[in-house]
Design a protein around this motif. Structure first.
Motif, PDB file in Angstrom:
ATOM      1  N   SER A 126       4.918  14.140   5.553  1.00 49.32           N
ATOM      2  CA  SER A 126       5.375  14.499   4.201  1.00 49.32           C
ATOM      3  C   SER A 126       6.489  13.543   3.771  1.00 49.32           C
ATOM      4  CB  SER A 126       5.831  15.946   4.149  1.00 49.32           C
ATOM      5  OG  SER A 126       6.996  16.092   4.898  1.00 49.32           O
ATOM      6  N   CYS A 127       6.704  13.466   2.462  1.00 52.86           N
ATOM      7  CA  CYS A 127       7.573  12.412   1.911  1.00 52.86           C
ATOM      8  C   CYS A 127       9.008  12.891   1.743  1.00 52.86           C
ATOM      9  CB  CYS A 127       7.023  11.984   0.559  1.00 52.86           C
ATOM     10  SG  CYS A 127       8.068  10.784  -0.240  1.00 52.86           S
ATOM     11  N   SER A 128       9.930  11.983   1.991  1.00 46.93           N
ATOM     12  CA  SER A 128      11.344  12.314   1.829  1.00 46.93           C
ATOM     13  C   SER A 128      11.802  12.126   0.394  1.00 46.93           C
ATOM     14  CB  SER A 128      12.191  11.401   2.694  1.00 46.93           C
ATOM     15  OG  SER A 128      11.557  11.137   3.878  1.00 46.93           O
ATOM     16  N   TYR A 129      10.964  11.531  -0.417  1.00 46.18           N
ATOM     17  CA  TYR A 129      11.414  11.180  -1.763  1.00 46.18           C
ATOM     18  C   TYR A 129      10.737  11.990  -2.858  1.00 46.18           C
ATOM     19  CZ  TYR A 129      13.424   7.323   0.755  1.00 46.18           C
ATOM     20  OH  TYR A 129      14.130   6.581   1.645  1.00 46.18           O
ATOM     21  N   SER A 130       9.970  13.003  -2.470  1.00 46.81           N
ATOM     22  CA  SER A 130       9.388  13.839  -3.509  1.00 46.81           C
ATOM     23  C   SER A 130      10.559  14.600  -4.152  1.00 46.81           C
ATOM     24  CB  SER A 130       8.347  14.781  -2.928  1.00 46.81           C
ATOM     25  OG  SER A 130       8.838  15.428  -1.799  1.00 46.81           O
ATOM     26  N   LEU A 188       3.557  17.521  -9.203  1.00 47.16           N
ATOM     27  CA  LEU A 188       2.811  16.735  -8.208  1.00 47.16           C
ATOM     28  C   LEU A 188       3.534  15.422  -7.941  1.00 47.16           C
ATOM     29  CD1 LEU A 188       0.193  16.244  -6.535  1.00 47.16           C
ATOM     30  CD2 LEU A 188      -0.775  15.173  -8.559  1.00 47.16           C
ATOM     31  N   HIS A 189       3.806  15.153  -6.667  1.00 44.33           N
ATOM     32  CA  HIS A 189       4.425  13.882  -6.305  1.00 44.33           C
ATOM     33  C   HIS A 189       3.330  12.933  -5.804  1.00 44.33           C
ATOM     34  CE1 HIS A 189       7.019  10.878  -4.625  1.00 44.33           C
ATOM     35  NE2 HIS A 189       6.611  11.111  -3.401  1.00 44.33           N
ATOM     36  N   LEU A 190       3.057  11.906  -6.611  1.00 43.83           N
ATOM     37  CA  LEU A 190       2.083  10.897  -6.189  1.00 43.83           C
ATOM     38  C   LEU A 190       2.824   9.921  -5.277  1.00 43.83           C
ATOM     39  CD1 LEU A 190      -0.740   9.653  -6.516  1.00 43.83           C
ATOM     40  CD2 LEU A 190       0.140   8.367  -8.448  1.00 43.83           C
ATOM     41  N   CYS A 191       2.422   9.895  -4.010  1.00 40.72           N
ATOM     42  CA  CYS A 191       3.207   9.154  -3.020  1.00 40.72           C
ATOM     43  C   CYS A 191       2.388   7.992  -2.464  1.00 40.72           C
ATOM     44  CB  CYS A 191       3.595  10.106  -1.896  1.00 40.72           C
ATOM     45  SG  CYS A 191       4.722   9.377  -0.731  1.00 40.72           S
ATOM     46  N   CYS A 192       2.831   6.778  -2.774  1.00 44.02           N
ATOM     47  CA  CYS A 192       2.142   5.595  -2.273  1.00 44.02           C
ATOM     48  C   CYS A 192       3.076   4.872  -1.306  1.00 44.02           C
ATOM     49  CB  CYS A 192       1.757   4.687  -3.446  1.00 44.02           C
ATOM     50  SG  CYS A 192       1.074   3.124  -2.931  1.00 44.02           S
ATOM     51  N   LEU A 213      10.488   4.107  -4.240  1.00 46.21           N
ATOM     52  CA  LEU A 213      11.262   4.386  -3.021  1.00 46.21           C
ATOM     53  C   LEU A 213      10.334   4.732  -1.857  1.00 46.21           C
ATOM     54  CD1 LEU A 213      14.143   6.641  -4.392  1.00 46.21           C
ATOM     55  CD2 LEU A 213      14.312   4.277  -3.624  1.00 46.21           C
ATOM     56  N   CYS A 214       9.160   5.270  -2.172  1.00 51.24           N
ATOM     57  CA  CYS A 214       8.245   5.720  -1.111  1.00 51.24           C
ATOM     58  C   CYS A 214       7.579   4.551  -0.378  1.00 51.24           C
ATOM     59  CB  CYS A 214       7.132   6.585  -1.690  1.00 51.24           C
ATOM     60  SG  CYS A 214       7.707   8.006  -2.608  1.00 51.24           S
ATOM     61  N   ILE A 215       7.558   3.387  -1.001  1.00 47.38           N
ATOM     62  CA  ILE A 215       6.755   2.285  -0.451  1.00 47.38           C
ATOM     63  C   ILE A 215       7.394   1.675   0.799  1.00 47.38           C
ATOM     64  CG2 ILE A 215       5.976  -0.079  -0.968  1.00 47.38           C
ATOM     65  CD1 ILE A 215       5.586   1.023  -3.875  1.00 47.38           C
TER      66      ILE A 215
HETATM   67 ZN   LIG Z   1       6.748   9.821  -1.716  1.00 51.48          ZN
END
Ligand SMILES: [Zn+2]
Ligand SMILES: [Zn+2]
Length: 458
Positions: A126-130, A188-192, A213-215
């Motif tokens: 799971s993402c830390s930046y959502s 919705l957090h689109l995480c790439c 930030l997610c990249i």
């Molecule tokens: Zn993310």
């Protein structure tokens, strides 16, 4: 009696159930949780889009990863079917669905769903930046799957790797993603995490969709260094950066300095790939700002000079390289000491070396043999398209025989096979066949048939 593996029996049962899609879709809310993973796997592999959508709608776990699954159905059609099932607005969420992380990335090491004990669950990916997540990267808080209030506070994450290559299929998939994000009204957090861009100037609208930030893996081809700087300024923790055909005017100007400032912030960078990036006499400026101990360094077509090679051999950034690619940089100088020092330095870690098209002669490669024969972890060596003689090629082979991990060698066609080496069209195929037979016989005689020596005419 023929005993079958229980997993295979279960798979067969699932495949047989899927022959009647309407019935299986109707009974999804009643089937036991334990059957969801094998049923999803069978539906995905069988390309059953409607069932896949229905399964995602009532998925009883916190996360769903496609992991290593591949289907005969068009991949993007199946991904769309999965996204269709994702219920992002709480008002429309199906009863019983616990899904908060839908991961559409191909990942061989990933299970279909992550950790869960009783009703507590978390996802390793799971993402830390959502937006609503306060977790730091690497920390995983557990979520109570039984508590609707707790689940609704958790953002829904959609994990995708994107390749912005301008094709119709990509554009259609992106506009589908965009409509899903818009529909979600921010929930919705689109995480790439892995982003590849073929032509940066045409991608601004798509980039607005993403939280950069997610990249952690970025690859860009064809852009100005100024635009790369703007992109990098919105990122914080790149693991891997690949830039190709980037235009820049000078290694002394402000734009290059800004680029160095951006790179300096990337403490996690362990994989750098620059190609067609003119760095003549400027490699030291770039390497100095990078973290020590890079794992992968690719610098083909960078017009590196003797001075650049000298720095490469001395700097701490290259001390533990696993992969080094210096192809298409000419190494015609008489003093081979920097190259020897570099090879000695990385001999304890190097697994993959590429020095194709470098105008390496017999005397240069001869000086490298002692260092190369210390590279005990070397698995791949590629030194194609260099003017090497047959006697030197045989000598190299003899010296590399003790490297038991070395399995692939891509060697240059020896100079005697050409009428004139610079004119590759003058290749004598019979002479090449003799060379191949001779090397094969040497490998067999040394009981190293596990080592593949290959070459390819241009
Ligand atoms: Zn993310
Ligand atoms: Zn997970």
């Amino acid at each position: 009696m023929d005993y079958k593996d229980p997993a295979t029996l279960l798979d067969l049962a699932m495949q047989s159930l899927l022959k009647n899609e309407p019935i299986i879709i109707q009974s999804l809310e009643e089937i036991p949780r334990e059957l969801f993973i094998p049923l999803f796997t069978a539906a995905f592999l069988g390309g059953c889009k409607k069932t896949v959508t229905a399964i995602v709608k009532v998925w009883p776990f916190f996360c769903l990863h496609i992991g290593k699954l591949r289907s005969h159905e068009t991949h993007s059609a199946l991904l769309k079917a999965m996204i269709d099932g994702l219920q992002v607005l709480p008002a429309y969420a199906s009863r019983g669905s616990k899904l908060k992380v839908l991961d559409l990335r191909q990942n061989a090491d990933c299970r279909t769903t992550c950790f869960q004990i009783k009703t507590k669950s978390f996802c390793f990916h799971s993402c830390s930046y959502s937006q609503t997540s306060s977790r730091k990267r690497g920390e995983h808080s557990t979520v109570n799957l039984g508590s609707e209030a707790e689940l609704s506070r958790y953002p829904t994450e959609l994990l995708v790797d994107l390749s912005l290559n301008g094709t119709l299929r990509t554009r259609a998939f992106l506009s589908f993603l965009l409509s899903k994000v818009e529909q979600s009204s921010g929930s919705l957090h689109l995480c790439c995490r892995d982003l590849q861009i073929d032509n940066l100037s045409g991608c601004n609208n798509t980039l607005k969709l993403l939280n950069l930030l997610c990249i952690d893996h970025l690859a860009v081809e064809q852009a100005s260094l100024n635009d790369i700087n703007t992109l990098l300024s919105q990122m914080v923790h790149l693991d891997s950066l690949s830039l190709s055909k980037i235009t820049l005017t000078s290694l002394n100007g402000k734009i290059f300095k800004r680029f160095l400032t951006q790179l300096e912030r990337m403490d996690n960078l362990h994989d750098l790939n620059l190609s067609f990036f003119c760095l003549t006499n400027g490699l030291h400026k770039l390497l100095r700002v990078l973290p020590h101990g890079l794992d992968y360094l690719n610098l083909p077509f960078c017009e590196l000079s003797y001075r650049d090679f000298r720095f490469l051999s001395q700097c701490p950034q290259t001390a533990h390289l696993k992969l080094l690619n210096l192809s298409n940089n000419s190494m015609t100088w008489e003093d081979c000491e920097p190259l020897q020092t570099l090879m000695e330095k990385v001999s304890g870690t190097l697994q993959h070396l590429e020095i194709n098209h470098c105008l390496i002669t017999d005397s240069t490669i001869f000086s490298l043999i002692p260092a190369l024969s210390h590279c005990s972890h070397l698995r791949v060596l590629s030194f194609a398209s260099n003017p090497i003689t047959m006697s030197m090629l045989m000598r190299i082979l003899q010296n590399l025989l003790p490297l038991m991990e070395l399995k692939y060698v891509i060697y240059p066609i020896p100079v005697h096979c050409y009428e004139r080496w610079y004119y590759q069209s003058t290749l004598d195929r019979q002479k090449l066949a003799d060379v191949q037979a001779q090397l094969k016989a040497m490998l067999q005689a040394a009981q190293r048939s596990d080592m593949n020596w290959m070459t390819f005419p241009e």
